[in-house]
Design a protein around this motif. Structure first.
Motif, PDB file in Angstrom:
ATOM      1  N   ASN A  17      59.724  51.889 145.817  1.00  0.00           N
ATOM      2  CA  ASN A  17      60.248  50.520 145.820  1.00  0.00           C
ATOM      3  C   ASN A  17      61.774  50.475 145.826  1.00  0.00           C
ATOM      4  N   TYR A  48      50.834  48.573 152.009  1.00  0.00           N
ATOM      5  CA  TYR A  48      52.008  47.790 151.647  1.00  0.00           C
ATOM      6  C   TYR A  48      51.991  46.416 152.302  1.00  0.00           C
ATOM      7  N   ILE A  51      50.003  44.397 149.957  1.00  0.00           N
ATOM      8  CA  ILE A  51      50.807  44.036 148.792  1.00  0.00           C
ATOM      9  C   ILE A  51      51.722  42.867 149.121  1.00  0.00           C
ATOM     10  N   LEU A  55      51.968  39.183 147.420  1.00  0.00           N
ATOM     11  CA  LEU A  55      53.183  38.643 146.811  1.00  0.00           C
ATOM     12  C   LEU A  55      53.599  37.310 147.414  1.00  0.00           C
ATOM     13  N   LYS A  64      56.751  39.019 142.104  1.00  0.00           N
ATOM     14  CA  LYS A  64      57.701  39.528 143.092  1.00  0.00           C
ATOM     15  C   LYS A  64      58.955  40.049 142.395  1.00  0.00           C
ATOM     16  N   THR A  67      58.249  43.299 140.785  1.00  0.00           N
ATOM     17  CA  THR A  67      58.232  44.352 141.801  1.00  0.00           C
ATOM     18  C   THR A  67      59.649  44.822 142.101  1.00  0.00           C
ATOM     19  N   ASN A  70      60.931  47.020 139.562  1.00  0.00           N
ATOM     20  CA  ASN A  70      60.224  48.310 139.517  1.00  0.00           C
ATOM     21  C   ASN A  70      59.369  48.461 138.256  1.00  0.00           C
ATOM     22  N   ILE A  72      56.009  47.511 138.203  1.00  0.00           N
ATOM     23  CA  ILE A  72      54.595  47.632 138.574  1.00  0.00           C
ATOM     24  C   ILE A  72      54.361  48.893 139.390  1.00  0.00           C
ATOM     25  N   TRP A  74      52.294  49.878 142.080  1.00  0.00           N
ATOM     26  CA  TRP A  74      51.436  49.190 143.030  1.00  0.00           C
ATOM     27  C   TRP A  74      50.316  50.070 143.563  1.00  0.00           C
ATOM     28  N   TYR A 209      47.823  44.014 136.191  1.00  0.00           N
ATOM     29  CA  TYR A 209      48.691  44.923 136.935  1.00  0.00           C
ATOM     30  C   TYR A 209      48.904  46.200 136.133  1.00  0.00           C
TER      31      TYR A 209
END
Length: 240
Positions: A17, A48, A51, A55, A64, A67, A70, A72, A74, A209
């Motif tokens: 990420n 992705y 994902i 989001l 979001k 994310t 950083n 989560i 994913w 999550y």
């Protein structure tokens, strides 16, 4: 774009990420790979894309942001969303599990604000305060942070933390003497044991999550990602 973390359909988030990769750049890289690697890379791209679609849900601004921060993991979160802990793929219990994950992760649990939007005559505007505290509008955000529920949530996380200590003591690959501290001083559990404000990673975990903080605990005591994933699925730490 790479410094601001903005996501577009023609960009892909890297695994860590950290920055965005343009599709043309990915395509150029694939031209130099074998067929097996191409399939693997394409699968990663599609993951992705999924994902990003997730989001883009209108209510997922906090996710979001998490994310971008950083918080989560994913890769494991996607596996958790797809995971079936039941013995049959068509059980009612599995359907309920999946529904709970979806509603939690998309902030769509049937709280009073949502029920009012759908059934305004049955639930009038003057009856929307929290069922537990009766002071604040009941929303998906408030549901997890209501002060009347804090003691209950604290006790649950204390029990989960202690259960995790016991399970790791019997299954960890390394650093058995550090298990107690790695859990009780982690962001996921410290707040409960030290009576601190609830940490954002805890809210993410309760919303289904898988957080990097939780993964970090397991990485401290397991040698491989496969072992971590197996442990997730066969322990009772992640509760649906």
């Amino acid at each position: 774009l790479r410094t601001k973390g903005i996501m577009f359909l023609d960009h892909i988030i890297t695994k860590d990420n950290a920055y965005l990769v343009e599709y043309n750049e990915i395509k150029a890289q694939l031209e130099h790979k074998g067929d097996k690697d191409v399939r693997k890379c394409v699968g990663t791209i599609l993951n992705y894309r999924r994902i990003e679609t997730h989001l883009n849900h209108q209510s997922l601004g906090p996710i979001k942001q998490a994310t971008k921060d950083n918080l989560i993991d994913w890769s494991l979160s996607a596996k958790w969303f797809d995971y079936n802990g039941r013995n049959d793929t068509t059980t009612i219990a599995h359907s309920k599990d999946t529904k709970w994950k979806i509603r939690c992760s998309t902030f769509s649990l049937p709280t009073k604000d949502i029920l009012h939007q759908n059934f305004p005559l049955l639930l009038p505007a003057d009856k929307l305060n929290c069922f537990f505290c009766n002071n604040i509008l009941e929303t998906n955000d408030h549901f997890w942070t209501c002060l009347q529920l804090r003691t209950t949530i604290v006790n649950i996380f204390k029990k989960l933390g202690q259960d995790l200590i016991d399970i790791l003591a019997n299954n960890a690959d390394k650093h058995p003497l550090l298990i107690n501290d790695s859990i009780k001083y982690s962001k996921t559990f410290r707040w409960a044991f030290q009576n601190e404000p609830i940490h954002p990673v805890v809210l993410l975990l309760m919303r289904s999550y898988i957080t990097r903080d939780l993964v970090g605990i397991f990485r401290s005591h397991f040698n491989t990602t496969k072992a971590i994933t197996t442990f997730y699925y066969h322990s009772s730490i992640i509760v649906v």
